[in-house]
Design an enzyme around this catalytic site. Structure first.
Site, mmCIF file in Angstrom:
data_model
loop_
_atom_site.group_PDB
_atom_site.id
_atom_site.type_symbol
_atom_site.label_atom_id
_atom_site.label_comp_id
_atom_site.label_asym_id
_atom_site.label_seq_id
_atom_site.Cartn_x
_atom_site.Cartn_y
_atom_site.Cartn_z
ATOM 1 C CG HIS A 161 -2.003 -1.011 1.201
ATOM 2 N ND1 HIS A 161 -2.904 -1.126 0.158
ATOM 3 C CD2 HIS A 161 -2.329 -1.988 2.086
ATOM 4 C CE1 HIS A 161 -3.736 -2.132 0.409
ATOM 5 N NE2 HIS A 161 -3.412 -2.683 1.571
ATOM 6 C CG ASP A 196 -3.132 -8.224 0.584
ATOM 7 O OD1 ASP A 196 -2.393 -8.576 1.520
ATOM 8 O OD2 ASP A 196 -4.173 -7.541 0.748
ATOM 9 C CG HIS A 198 -6.863 -5.098 1.543
ATOM 10 N ND1 HIS A 198 -6.362 -5.968 2.481
ATOM 11 C CD2 HIS A 198 -8.077 -4.704 1.984
ATOM 12 C CE1 HIS A 198 -7.238 -6.096 3.472
ATOM 13 N NE2 HIS A 198 -8.295 -5.346 3.195
ATOM 14 C CG ASP A 285 -5.505 -9.798 3.156
ATOM 15 O OD1 ASP A 285 -5.178 -10.284 2.053
ATOM 16 O OD2 ASP A 285 -5.190 -8.642 3.509
HETATM 17 ZN ZN LIG Z 1 -4.544 -6.983 2.593
#
Ligand SMILES: [Zn+2]
Length: 344
Positions: A161, A196, A198, A285
């Site tokens: 991120h 991931d 995200h 995740d």
């Molecule tokens: Zn994540």
């Protein structure tokens, strides 16, 4: 495969983060890596090695000097301001539209200028842990350059991120982007596959205008999932980078059928790019019982994921990212690695 690990991550242990309108216990905790380490040793995935210290040069190839300086001194500035026993540094104000970024301001204004959320606290050990995580990713890339088929950077904090000059999402330095840039600088053509849950907004933004690094991400659609502001299907790259970015956002409650369809599309894109090395942002995740995920992958699906990645027949760096179900995290992480090894 070689596994790069440093105990420096143990010192990055923020007790809490601010999210969903409240202070909540942190989920990006040292136990994540420690549990995976124990499981990787138990299932004999490979030798655990300390990372090499690459110095600041590879970090500065990706990150803005102002961000790097701020991260290195944020904790001491914060404690000077609020006392040695102060809680972790978390921003409370941002330069909204019409206001000024203050790259040289005091600690509060620099926090707001360089951070994009409240989930990414800075404590005393954050900087050394971040550097060690970058060194683990770099060491894994170096192992590939020296002829290894695969290597695993088992480190935290995660990185995907963090962009060139903004941190957030539990990420401070973008480990996989630093490793990808190191590959470019050493004559390799890297593709990044981000699995991931995200979207890897930081990695995308770092390489968005470039055609020498491919970025492919499978993730929860940002219409409902963090990071909310990037990761949509119409982001293809820009300028020279047009076509070197592929987002595969999936709907809520996606399970293996949808996920494997996306993996297949990702694999086609990666093959067409013709990379020398694959770097996997390995977030776990997407698991059905992850506390912050809306996907429904089951434990055995991670074996299939590892097999699918091995099917690309590329030297592969696995870089640990998210995944927060502490009871399942170790088993599903090692499932990916074991699935890869069994099919490689
Ligand atoms: Zn994540």
């Amino acid at each position: 495969m070689k596994i790069f690990y440093s105990p420096a991550h143990l010192e990055h242990e923020p007790p809490q983060e601010f999210e969903q309108g409240r202070m909540a216990p942190a989920v990006e905790v040292p136990e994540r890596v420690e549990r995976v380490r124990a499981e990787a040793e138990r299932r004999k995935i490979g030798a655990l090695l300390p990372p090499r210290d690459f110095g600041m040069e590879p970090v500065s190839r990706v990150h803005d000097a102002g961000l790097v300086t701020f991260l290195s001194e944020a904790s001491s500035l914060w404690r000077k301001r609020y006392g040695e026993g102060a809680p972790p540094a978390i921003p409370s104000a941002w330069p909204g539209r019409g206001m000024k970024n203050r790259f040289q301001g005091d600690v509060e204004s620099r926090l707001g200028t360089y951070a994009f959320d409240t989930a990414t606290p800075i404590v005393r050990g954050t900087w050394s842990a971040s550097l060690a995580a970058a060194n683990c990713a770099l060491s894994a890339a170096e192992a590939i350059k020296s002829g290894e088929r695969a290597a695993f950077a088992l480190a935290r904090p995660p990185g995907h991120h963090a962009s060139a000059d903004v941190f957030g999402g539990y990420c401070y330095l973008n480990n996989i982007a630093i490793a990808a840039q190191w590959c470019v600088d050493h004559g390799l053509k890297p593709a990044v596959l981000d699995v991931d849950y995200h979207h890897g907004n930081g990695t995308q933004s770092i390489f968005y205008g470039r055609d020498d690094v491919l970025f492919v991400s499978i993730h929860g659609d940002p219409s409902f999932a963090y990071p909310h502001f990037l990761g949509f299907a119409d982001e293809h790259g820009e300028g020279r980078g047009e076509g070197a970015n592929l987002n595969l956002p999936l709907p809520m409650y996606s399970a293996w059928d949808a996920y494997s369809w996306a993996l297949d599309k990702a694999a086609k894109k990666i093959r067409a790019f013709g990379p020398d090395v694959l770097l996997v942002s390995l977030g776990l995740d997407s698991f059905e019982a992850d506390p912050i995920s809306k996907f429904k992958l089951r434990a055995e699906d991670y074996l299939r994921m590892g097999e699918a990645i091995a099917g690309l027949k590329l030297p592969t760096v696995f870089n640990f990212e998210g995944g927060y179900n502490l009871d399942a995290l170790a088993a599903i992480t090692v499932n990916v690695l074991e699935g890869f090894e069994s099919a490689a």
